[in-house]
Design a protein around this motif. Sequence first.
Motif, short mmCIF file in Angstrom:
data_model
loop_
_atom_site.label_atom_id
_atom_site.label_comp_id
_atom_site.label_asym_id
_atom_site.label_seq_id
_atom_site.Cartn_x
_atom_site.Cartn_y
_atom_site.Cartn_z
N ALA A 44 0.70 -1.22 0.06
CA ALA A 44 -0.15 0.03 0.09
C ALA A 44 0.94 1.26 -0.13
N GLU A 45 0.62 2.30 -0.69
CA GLU A 45 1.04 3.63 -0.85
C GLU A 45 0.03 4.52 -0.45
N ALA A 46 0.29 5.44 0.43
CA ALA A 46 -0.60 6.30 0.85
C ALA A 46 -0.41 7.73 0.24
N CYS A 47 -1.55 8.66 -0.06
CA CYS A 47 -1.24 9.98 -0.35
C CYS A 47 -2.59 10.66 0.30
N MET A 48 -2.51 12.20 0.65
CA MET A 48 -3.19 12.69 1.23
C MET A 48 -4.35 13.77 0.72
N ASP A 49 -4.21 13.66 -0.71
CA ASP A 49 -5.35 14.70 -1.44
C ASP A 49 -5.29 14.15 -2.93
N GLY A 50 -6.35 14.65 -3.74
CA GLY A 50 -6.51 14.15 -4.84
C GLY A 50 -5.73 14.43 -5.95
N ALA A 51 -5.05 15.69 -5.81
CA ALA A 51 -4.31 15.86 -6.81
C ALA A 51 -2.93 14.92 -6.81
N THR A 52 -2.58 14.68 -5.85
CA THR A 52 -1.27 13.64 -5.69
C THR A 52 -1.77 12.33 -6.09
N ALA A 53 -3.05 11.87 -5.91
CA ALA A 53 -3.28 10.74 -6.02
C ALA A 53 -3.42 10.40 -7.52
N GLN A 55 -1.83 12.33 -9.59
CA GLN A 55 -0.42 12.09 -10.34
C GLN A 55 0.37 10.68 -10.25
N ARG A 56 0.33 10.28 -9.09
CA ARG A 56 0.84 9.01 -8.72
C ARG A 56 0.10 7.80 -9.54
N ALA A 57 -1.15 7.96 -9.79
CA ALA A 57 -2.03 6.87 -10.74
C ALA A 57 -1.56 7.22 -12.03
N ARG A 58 -1.25 8.42 -12.55
CA ARG A 58 -0.60 8.73 -13.98
C ARG A 58 0.82 7.78 -14.24
N THR A 59 1.51 8.02 -13.28
CA THR A 59 3.02 7.69 -13.39
C THR A 59 3.28 6.30 -12.96
N GLU A 60 2.55 5.74 -12.20
CA GLU A 60 2.69 4.40 -11.61
C GLU A 60 1.65 3.52 -11.91
N PRO A 61 1.90 2.09 -12.07
CA PRO A 61 0.83 1.09 -12.31
C PRO A 61 0.48 0.60 -10.98
N PHE A 62 -0.72 0.87 -10.46
CA PHE A 62 -1.15 0.24 -9.38
C PHE A 62 -2.41 -0.75 -9.69
N VAL A 79 -11.07 12.42 -9.56
CA VAL A 79 -9.77 11.82 -9.85
C VAL A 79 -10.06 10.69 -10.90
N LEU A 80 -11.11 9.82 -10.61
CA LEU A 80 -11.42 8.62 -11.63
C LEU A 80 -11.49 9.14 -12.98
N THR A 81 -12.47 9.99 -13.10
CA THR A 81 -12.86 10.75 -14.35
C THR A 81 -11.84 11.16 -15.04
N ALA A 82 -10.78 11.72 -14.34
CA ALA A 82 -9.54 12.29 -15.26
C ALA A 82 -8.58 11.15 -15.62
N LEU A 83 -8.37 10.09 -14.71
CA LEU A 83 -7.72 9.10 -15.03
C LEU A 83 -8.31 8.20 -16.24
N ARG A 84 -9.39 8.03 -16.14
CA ARG A 84 -10.05 7.12 -17.17
C ARG A 84 -9.75 7.82 -18.50
N GLU A 85 -9.86 9.21 -18.54
CA GLU A 85 -9.70 9.77 -19.88
C GLU A 85 -8.27 10.04 -20.47
N LEU A 88 -2.52 7.64 -21.68
CA LEU A 88 -1.34 7.37 -21.04
C LEU A 88 -0.96 7.16 -19.79
N ALA A 89 -1.97 7.16 -18.95
CA ALA A 89 -1.81 6.88 -17.29
C ALA A 89 -1.55 5.43 -17.23
N CYS A 90 -0.49 5.24 -16.39
CA CYS A 90 -0.19 3.99 -16.15
C CYS A 90 -1.38 3.06 -15.34
N SER A 91 -2.15 3.76 -14.58
CA SER A 91 -3.33 3.04 -13.98
C SER A 91 -4.61 3.35 -14.57
#
Length: 245
Positions: A44-53, A55-62, A79-85, A88-91
């Motif tokens: 598990a990796e923790a982060c405390m806000d949506g912007a960090t989450a 950024q991490r999901a875009r650059t790392e495969p979870f 967060v999920l809407t931006a990620l699904r769109e 190039l996001a790793c996750s």
Amino acid sequence: MNSPLANADFAPTHASRARVLVADDDPGSCRFLCDGLDSMGAQAEACMDGATALQRARTEPFDLLLLDCRMPGAGALQVLTALREDALACSMDSIAVATTAELEPRDRQSLLDAGFSEILLKPCGLAELRRVLALVQPDRHDACVLDDQAALTTTGDATTMRALRLLLREELALLLQELEALSRDHAGFSERLHRLRSSCGFCGATALSTQTVLLQQQLLQRGATPAALARFRKALLATLQALDS
């Protein structure tokens, strides 16, 4: 054209340990979720806000994303809407679970429609957390692969349960052979999964049932991705192994 299964990675991202991103601005909730996941064999990796989450999901495969509905900057839905769109996001295709302390019925449906596989209500216990983790690593929790008590409750007796599980074993062996062809036939695949859900329910194949529902949802929304097919195939193989043991 390559098959959707051709390059699929059928193991969790980090060897046999599922990688989980836990995004929650409440320190206590974040600590409990991370410690609980670690105790179950996840990383598990923790982060405390949506912007960090994001950024991490875009650059790392979870393998799994646990996203709190209310965080500074952006909540789970944003967060999920931006990620699904972001192609190039790793996750981009990772399984996502929304976490929240309160949930209105209309909000639940909105989250599911947005692509969340589950909603985890806080405070939760380890049993609920284990159920969520089983979405990505069912083979580490044998009880989640075949639930004898659930099957006995449905079928009524052990003899019927064993007979139905033999039929399920045959069905899964055939499905494994046909999986690549089915992955290119959305309508046929969806119909096959619909029938499989009933068989899983009778036999207590809880992990495979969960992955079947998730794959059905994805087929309806935007088509099955390699990551979703890999998770389904992984649960299928784990169920076959449990049926043979």
